[in-house]
Design an enzyme around this catalytic site. Sequence first.
Site, PDB file in Angstrom:
ATOM      1  N   CYS A 127      -1.128   6.301   8.846  1.00 45.11           N
ATOM      2  CA  CYS A 127      -1.477   5.012   8.244  1.00 45.11           C
ATOM      3  C   CYS A 127      -2.617   5.271   7.278  1.00 45.11           C
ATOM      4  O   CYS A 127      -2.614   6.269   6.568  1.00 45.11           O
ATOM      5  CB  CYS A 127      -1.845   3.993   9.326  1.00 45.11           C
ATOM      6  SG  CYS A 127      -3.202   4.510  10.397  1.00 45.11           S
TER       7      CYS A 127
ATOM      8  N   ARG B 269       0.843  -1.205   0.000  1.00 50.19           N
ATOM      9  CA  ARG B 269       0.000   0.000   0.000  1.00 50.19           C
ATOM     10  C   ARG B 269       0.873   1.249   0.000  1.00 50.19           C
ATOM     11  O   ARG B 269       0.547   2.235  -0.677  1.00 50.19           O
ATOM     12  CB  ARG B 269      -0.925   0.005   1.225  1.00 50.19           C
ATOM     13  CG  ARG B 269      -2.031  -1.023   1.164  1.00 50.19           C
ATOM     14  CD  ARG B 269      -2.970  -0.898   2.348  1.00 50.19           C
ATOM     15  NE  ARG B 269      -3.763   0.321   2.278  1.00 50.19           N
ATOM     16  CZ  ARG B 269      -4.521   0.785   3.284  1.00 50.19           C
ATOM     17  NH1 ARG B 269      -4.552   0.125   4.434  1.00 50.19           N
ATOM     18  NH2 ARG B 269      -5.217   1.879   3.145  1.00 50.19           N
TER      19      ARG B 269
END
Length: 265
Positions: free
Chosen positions: A223, A177
């Site tokens: 995050c 990611r």
Amino acid sequence: MACADVLISPAELAQRLDTGLPVTILDVRWQLTEPDGRAAYEAGHLPGAVYVSLEDELTDHSVTGRGRHPLPSGMSVQAAARRWGVRRGVPTVVYDDWNRAGSARAWWVLTAAGIPDVRILDGGLSAWTGTLETGTVTTEPGDIAVVHDDLYHGALPVLTAEQAASGPLLDARAPERFRGEVEPIDPVAGHIPGARNLPSTSVLDNGRFRPDLEVDGPVGVYCGSGVTASVVVAALAAQGVDAAVYPGSWSEWCSDPTRPVARGA
């Protein structure tokens, strides 16, 4: 902070329960693929543990423009903590069953609100060797009072998007990611330019917090939406390293098409 201010071992918690010392235990089951952990909680939880919903009680979804998991107000945290039985002068232990995400979020939110003596069960549920209870725990209301109503200016440091852009910054998401190869949740793939990747799972060893992270503070952490960033912040805090959360994280950052996006390693 020191390790003893952030973490508690299963043996220490078991001793506290065996000797009858007061403690409030909160079960914060949460996973990306299973955000409601109540069924798992009811199937088996630590003795006396009260279930905490990360989505409903540690997040304020009525807030817009601040990512997928905006921080709740201090007053809402106080009301919830009193429902959970959190009391003045009694330590609180939080735990989960998935990569310390739920417990780290709870530790961060409660500490940011000014609630003292909150610690994460190191190793989570899988490290607990004592008995488990089933069903739902009903507890007497607590009397805890928060110090900060606005957690964006609370007892723990946070970053705005502008501050995050200036670094130094750690990205706590999975490497694929971070590199922008996949993005299963947010509409844009990639990372904040200049950030370095430190996956939240890499600060754990068999579910327990590693004591040997080589990170110098102060540093910012983000995050996807501010949840697993708390795992990295807790790990660093246990080593005495100062770290700030960017609460909106990638979900807030990528919602503004004028912000730059980096891809690759």
